[in-house]
Design an enzyme around this catalytic site. Structure first.
Site, PDB file in Angstrom:
ATOM      1  N   SER A  80       0.821  -1.208   0.000  1.00 57.73           N
ATOM      2  CA  SER A  80       0.000   0.000   0.000  1.00 57.73           C
ATOM      3  C   SER A  80       0.853   1.257   0.000  1.00 57.73           C
ATOM      4  O   SER A  80       0.564   2.223  -0.718  1.00 57.73           O
ATOM      5  CB  SER A  80      -0.945  -0.006   1.213  1.00 57.73           C
ATOM      6  OG  SER A  80      -0.215  -0.154   2.416  1.00 57.73           O
ATOM      7  N   ASP A 147      16.969 -10.073   1.788  1.00 59.50           N
ATOM      8  CA  ASP A 147      17.045  -9.728   3.201  1.00 59.50           C
ATOM      9  C   ASP A 147      17.396  -8.248   3.319  1.00 59.50           C
ATOM     10  O   ASP A 147      18.443  -7.804   2.858  1.00 59.50           O
ATOM     11  CB  ASP A 147      18.116 -10.584   3.867  1.00 59.50           C
ATOM     12  CG  ASP A 147      18.184 -10.386   5.376  1.00 59.50           C
ATOM     13  OD1 ASP A 147      17.617  -9.391   5.877  1.00 59.50           O
ATOM     14  OD2 ASP A 147      18.807 -11.215   6.053  1.00 59.50           O
ATOM     15  N   CYS A 225       4.119   0.195  13.474  1.00 58.07           N
ATOM     16  CA  CYS A 225       2.761   0.293  14.011  1.00 58.07           C
ATOM     17  C   CYS A 225       2.763  -0.208  15.447  1.00 58.07           C
ATOM     18  O   CYS A 225       1.864  -0.921  15.883  1.00 58.07           O
ATOM     19  CB  CYS A 225       1.764  -0.474  13.151  1.00 58.07           C
ATOM     20  SG  CYS A 225       2.177  -2.207  12.889  1.00 58.07           S
TER      21      CYS A 225
END
Length: 426
Positions: A80, A147, A225
């Site tokens: 997103s 990675d 978050c």
């Protein structure tokens, strides 16, 4: 007896009648919802609509992407934020608002400017990212699977190698996800004080690699978050001290988005370890004199060092301040070339690998914590199952294999640690 049977029959008929009324009332609403859902799916498949939580859009906005720039999204899945950056790259040049040519849409490949390298360690998630980004039909996108801690810093080999540097770098790193507790109630039940400790080293290494890939004068945005200072301010402080004040500084972006409800970063916090809170690194050393765990970077710098870092310039977006999810954002600016070995991993450093949902971590990332790891693993699994595929994320594994999280059960003291859960990537 007959009276009881009559009353029971009347109650049954009344309940059936009420169910029929409820079904009749819900039928039109159900039809409208189905039509709306079909419209959402159709517009999303055409690339006209992107569903994304408002707070999740803040990091790309603070990245200040402009057409013509080279941008790296180190942990891009599910995509997103990458789609948001692609739209910024395709936007007309931001000159005068009165210039009609500047506001004209991009109509051909020749007008497209800039580059976005969207990286994620999980190959399957990269496929999901590519399919979603393809809806925008942008020629500026390159999807890689590597990675993030070991992302290459040069293109080519030997004398022909050229440094790989970017104008903007987004580090939306894997985290414990406790900032999503409003939509993931399971976090209330299974949250632990030390849940973020196990991801700290991984987050620091990804952030340091991002700084090494950043051009002088470029901007790096670090975000999670999570609301845990160990995953946020502690990581920011570690990155700043690794590269020094002459190379990197925090940008005060609290006024960059007018109307954004945010709080400043904190400069003091405690760390939970083995059933006890610790206010500083010295208390851990006093408690574990014979075999002290390597937890120094989880604490605030001692003395006046924390004031010099200006951690109050970080942004804390609290769920109850604006009816949104919790988020943390820090904006870095690179002011000078970094020292040659600053923030670099040792040569031949092991990669993070995950297959079939089980992550294998290098011993260097196992800073701690069997008890907290198990609880956090359950929390991450439940959160991912409760959330949609738009928010499910992986992180940092072996290139070309399948990547995933760095969270779960950890066997400290052995060469690797096997995990059964994935951290949150928003």
């Amino acid at each position: 007896m007959r009276s009881c049977r009559k009353d029971s029959g009347r109650a049954t008929r009344l309940m059936s009648h009420r169910r029929a009324e409820a079904a009749a009332a819900a039928a039109p609403r159900s039809t409208s919802i189905k039509a709306f859902h079909a419209w959402l799916l159709r517009e999303s498949s055409l690339g006209n609509l992107q569903r994304q939580e408002a707070v999740s859009m803040v990091p790309p906005l603070l990245l200040d992407v402009r057409p013509g720039m080279a941008v790296l999204d180190m942990c891009a899945s599910p995509g997103s934020k990458a789609q948001q950056i692609l739209e910024m790259l395709a936007a007309p040049a931001r000159i005068a608002n009165t210039d009609a040519a500047a506001r004209a849409p991009v109509r051909s490949l020749d007008e497209a400017r800039g580059l976005l390298v969207a990286n994620d360690a999980d190959v399957k998630r990269c496929q999901l990212l590519a399919s979603r980004a393809a809806r925008l039909h942008s020629p500026s996108l390159v999807v890689t699977s590597h990675d993030a801690r070991l992302f290459p810093e040069a293109v080519g080999e030997g004398a022909a190698a050229a440094p790989l540097l970017f104008d903007r770098v987004l580090c939306d790193v894997p985290c414990s996800g406790d900032g999503t507790l409003r939509k993931n109630p399971v976090i209330w039940r299974r949250w632990t004080a030390g849940a973020g400790n196990m991801l700290h080293s991984l987050q620091v290494e990804i952030g340091c690699k991002g700084v090494r890939l950043l051009k002088v004068g470029g901007r790096l945005v670090y975000s999670t978050c999570s609301l845990n200072p160990v995953e946020n301010e502690a990581v920011v402080a570690r990155i700043l001290t690794t590269f020094g004040g002459g190379c990197l500084r925090l940008v005060d972006a609290r006024d960059a988005l007018p109307g954004l409800a945010c709080r400043p970063g904190v400069s003091g916090w405690k760390v939970w370890h083995r059933g006890q809170w610790h206010g500083d690194w010295a208390s851990v050393q006093d408690r574990f004199r014979r075999k002290c765990p390597n937890l120094e970077s989880l604490f605030p710098p001692g003395g006046d060092g924390v004031a010099d870092l200006h951690l109050d310039r970080c942004l804390r977006l609290m769920p109850h301040d604006a009816n949104q999810g919790g988020f943390f954002v820090a904006v870095f600016e690179k002011t000078a070339p970094h020292p040659e070995r600053a923030g670099a991993l040792p040569a031949g450093a092991a990669e993070v690998c995950v297959t079939e949902g089980a992550a294998v971590l290098p011993a260097s990332l196992s800073t701690n914590l069997q008890g907290a790891a198990a609880a956090a693993a359950h929390s991450a699994d439940s959160a991912d199952s409760a959330d949609s595929a738009w928010r499910a994320g992986g992180a940092r594994g072996r290139r070309g294999v399948g990547v995933g999280g760095a969270q779960g059960r950890r066997d400290v003291g052995v060469g690797v640690a096997r995990c059964s859960a994935r951290p949150r990537v928003c």
